[in-house]
Design a protein around this motif. Structure first.
Motif, PDB file in Angstrom:
ATOM      1  N   GLY A  16       0.810  -1.206   0.000  1.00 10.87           N
ATOM      2  CA  GLY A  16       0.000   0.000   0.000  1.00 10.87           C
ATOM      3  C   GLY A  16       0.844   1.256   0.000  1.00 10.87           C
ATOM      4  O   GLY A  16       0.845   2.012  -0.958  1.00 10.87           O
ATOM      5  N   VAL A  17       1.557   1.498   1.085  1.00  6.82           N
ATOM      6  CA  VAL A  17       2.392   2.705   1.162  1.00  6.82           C
ATOM      7  C   VAL A  17       3.751   2.504   0.519  1.00  6.82           C
ATOM      8  O   VAL A  17       4.421   3.460   0.167  1.00  6.82           O
ATOM      9  CB  VAL A  17       2.582   3.165   2.629  1.00  6.82           C
ATOM     10  CG1 VAL A  17       1.261   3.602   3.219  1.00  6.82           C
ATOM     11  CG2 VAL A  17       3.227   2.088   3.462  1.00  6.82           C
ATOM     12  N   ALA A  18       4.149   1.248   0.390  1.00 11.63           N
ATOM     13  CA  ALA A  18       5.451   0.945  -0.223  1.00 11.63           C
ATOM     14  C   ALA A  18       5.309  -0.284  -1.111  1.00 11.63           C
ATOM     15  O   ALA A  18       4.563  -1.214  -0.805  1.00 11.63           O
ATOM     16  CB  ALA A  18       6.501   0.694   0.844  1.00 11.63           C
ATOM     17  N   SER A  19       6.023  -0.258  -2.207  1.00 16.37           N
ATOM     18  CA  SER A  19       6.048  -1.414  -3.107  1.00 16.37           C
ATOM     19  C   SER A  19       7.472  -1.603  -3.610  1.00 16.37           C
ATOM     20  O   SER A  19       8.268  -0.671  -3.615  1.00 16.37           O
ATOM     21  CB  SER A  19       5.087  -1.213  -4.278  1.00 16.37           C
ATOM     22  OG  SER A  19       5.496  -0.110  -5.062  1.00 16.37           O
ATOM     23  N   GLY A  20       7.740  -2.810  -4.021  1.00 18.32           N
ATOM     24  CA  GLY A  20       9.076  -3.100  -4.528  1.00 18.32           C
ATOM     25  C   GLY A  20       9.083  -4.346  -5.377  1.00 18.32           C
ATOM     26  O   GLY A  20       8.133  -5.132  -5.384  1.00 18.32           O
ATOM     27  N   SER A  21      10.165  -4.519  -6.108  1.00 17.42           N
ATOM     28  CA  SER A  21      10.323  -5.714  -6.938  1.00 17.42           C
ATOM     29  C   SER A  21      11.799  -6.029  -7.093  1.00 17.42           C
ATOM     30  O   SER A  21      12.658  -5.158  -6.953  1.00 17.42           O
ATOM     31  CB  SER A  21       9.687  -5.508  -8.317  1.00 17.42           C
ATOM     32  OG  SER A  21      10.373  -4.518  -9.039  1.00 17.42           O
ATOM     33  N   VAL A  22      12.068  -7.280  -7.364  1.00 17.47           N
ATOM     34  CA  VAL A  22      13.419  -7.736  -7.648  1.00 17.47           C
ATOM     35  C   VAL A  22      13.327  -8.778  -8.757  1.00 17.47           C
ATOM     36  O   VAL A  22      12.373  -9.556  -8.814  1.00 17.47           O
ATOM     37  CB  VAL A  22      14.121  -8.298  -6.378  1.00 17.47           C
ATOM     38  CG1 VAL A  22      13.411  -9.531  -5.870  1.00 17.47           C
ATOM     39  CG2 VAL A  22      15.580  -8.584  -6.652  1.00 17.47           C
ATOM     40  N   SER A  23      14.287  -8.761  -9.673  1.00 16.45           N
ATOM     41  CA  SER A  23      14.314  -9.751 -10.748  1.00 16.45           C
ATOM     42  C   SER A  23      15.745 -10.179 -11.021  1.00 16.45           C
ATOM     43  O   SER A  23      16.684  -9.403 -10.844  1.00 16.45           O
ATOM     44  CB  SER A  23      13.680  -9.196 -12.028  1.00 16.45           C
ATOM     45  OG  SER A  23      14.431  -8.126 -12.530  1.00 16.45           O
ATOM     46  N   VAL A  24      15.882 -11.429 -11.422  1.00 27.09           N
ATOM     47  CA  VAL A  24      17.170 -12.007 -11.786  1.00 27.09           C
ATOM     48  C   VAL A  24      16.981 -12.643 -13.160  1.00 27.09           C
ATOM     49  O   VAL A  24      16.093 -13.475 -13.339  1.00 27.09           O
ATOM     50  CB  VAL A  24      17.616 -13.084 -10.768  1.00 27.09           C
ATOM     51  CG1 VAL A  24      18.922 -13.702 -11.200  1.00 27.09           C
ATOM     52  CG2 VAL A  24      17.726 -12.491  -9.376  1.00 27.09           C
ATOM     53  N   MET A  25      17.784 -12.229 -14.127  1.00 28.23           N
ATOM     54  CA  MET A  25      17.655 -12.727 -15.504  1.00 28.23           C
ATOM     55  C   MET A  25      19.006 -13.173 -16.048  1.00 28.23           C
ATOM     56  O   MET A  25      20.033 -12.580 -15.735  1.00 28.23           O
ATOM     57  CB  MET A  25      17.093 -11.653 -16.418  1.00 28.23           C
ATOM     58  CG  MET A  25      15.718 -11.188 -16.045  1.00 28.23           C
ATOM     59  SD  MET A  25      14.555 -12.532 -16.123  1.00 28.23           S
ATOM     60  CE  MET A  25      13.310 -11.831 -17.111  1.00 28.23           C
ATOM     61  N   VAL A  26      18.955 -14.216 -16.860  1.00 30.04           N
ATOM     62  CA  VAL A  26      20.117 -14.730 -17.574  1.00 30.04           C
ATOM     63  C   VAL A  26      19.714 -14.810 -19.039  1.00 30.04           C
ATOM     64  O   VAL A  26      18.600 -15.226 -19.355  1.00 30.04           O
ATOM     65  CB  VAL A  26      20.496 -16.129 -17.041  1.00 30.04           C
ATOM     66  CG1 VAL A  26      21.334 -16.897 -18.003  1.00 30.04           C
ATOM     67  CG2 VAL A  26      21.182 -16.010 -15.712  1.00 30.04           C
ATOM     68  N   GLY A  27      20.589 -14.370 -19.935  1.00 27.83           N
ATOM     69  CA  GLY A  27      20.205 -14.372 -21.332  1.00 27.83           C
ATOM     70  C   GLY A  27      21.371 -14.557 -22.272  1.00 27.83           C
ATOM     71  O   GLY A  27      22.539 -14.505 -21.882  1.00 27.83           O
TER      72      GLY A  27
END
Length: 176
Positions: free
Chosen positions: A108-119
């Motif tokens: 609600g007051v805070a949001s976040g995301s993390v991603s790890v990709m290999v290509g």
């Protein structure tokens, strides 16, 4: 032909270099159980230059700007394939595939995301070409829509076929 050319999917573009006629066709997404395939498109075009170069024909399955997305449960990825041919042979072949995982949270007051990709990215152009493998970690946080920050770490190894050299690159990008 109307002044603004054809509407999508067929198109005709005239520039000082030549004429390009082609089509782009978006296909519907496919979802079955925990599997989904989205942002699918096909395209083809013919370029007729006014001077010098030969006529070329191009085909693509998705594009670099709009790659397909494939997801199986929480693991996902994407990619594209583009090919351009002339009467002399291959002009350019470009393809990329990427896989990884991501997680997003919203309180609600805070949001976040993390991603790890290999290509992996392959480009063959005439007699030259390169193969690049990369690893990317990205994190992002947003508080009340007023404060946001992100950090991206990317490591890449590029092998150039013509020179036989391999070059490594590392980059960290911080945005506030």
């Amino acid at each position: 032909v109307p002044f603004d050319g054809f509407s999508d999917p067929p198109y005709v573009d005239v520039s000082p270099d030549g004429v390009t006629a082609g089509f782009d066709l978006a296909l519907p997404s496919v979802a079955v159980g925990v599997f989904s395939l989205e942002n699918i498109s096909l395209g083809a075009d013919v370029r007729v230059p006014f001077l010098g170069d030969a006529l070329t024909v191009g085909f693509n399955f998705c594009t670099r700007d709009k790659p397909f997305r494939m997801t199986v449960m929480c693991i996902g990825g994407g990619g594209f394939v583009a090919l351009r041919l002339s009467p002399k042979g291959l002009v350019v072949l470009e393809m990329a595939l990427e896989a990884g995982a991501s997680l997003s949270l919203n309180f609600g007051v805070a949001s976040g995301s993390v991603s790890v990709m290999v290509g992996v990215y392959l480009r063959l152009e005439g007699e030259e070409g390169s193969l690049t493998g990369y690893f990317r970690i990205r994190g992002q946080v947003d508080v009340l829509g007023m404060i946001s920050a992100s950090i991206t770490l990317e490591l890449a190894m590029k092998y150039e076929f013509a020179t036989g050299k391999m070059v490594g690159r590392a980059a960290i990008t911080v945005e506030v």
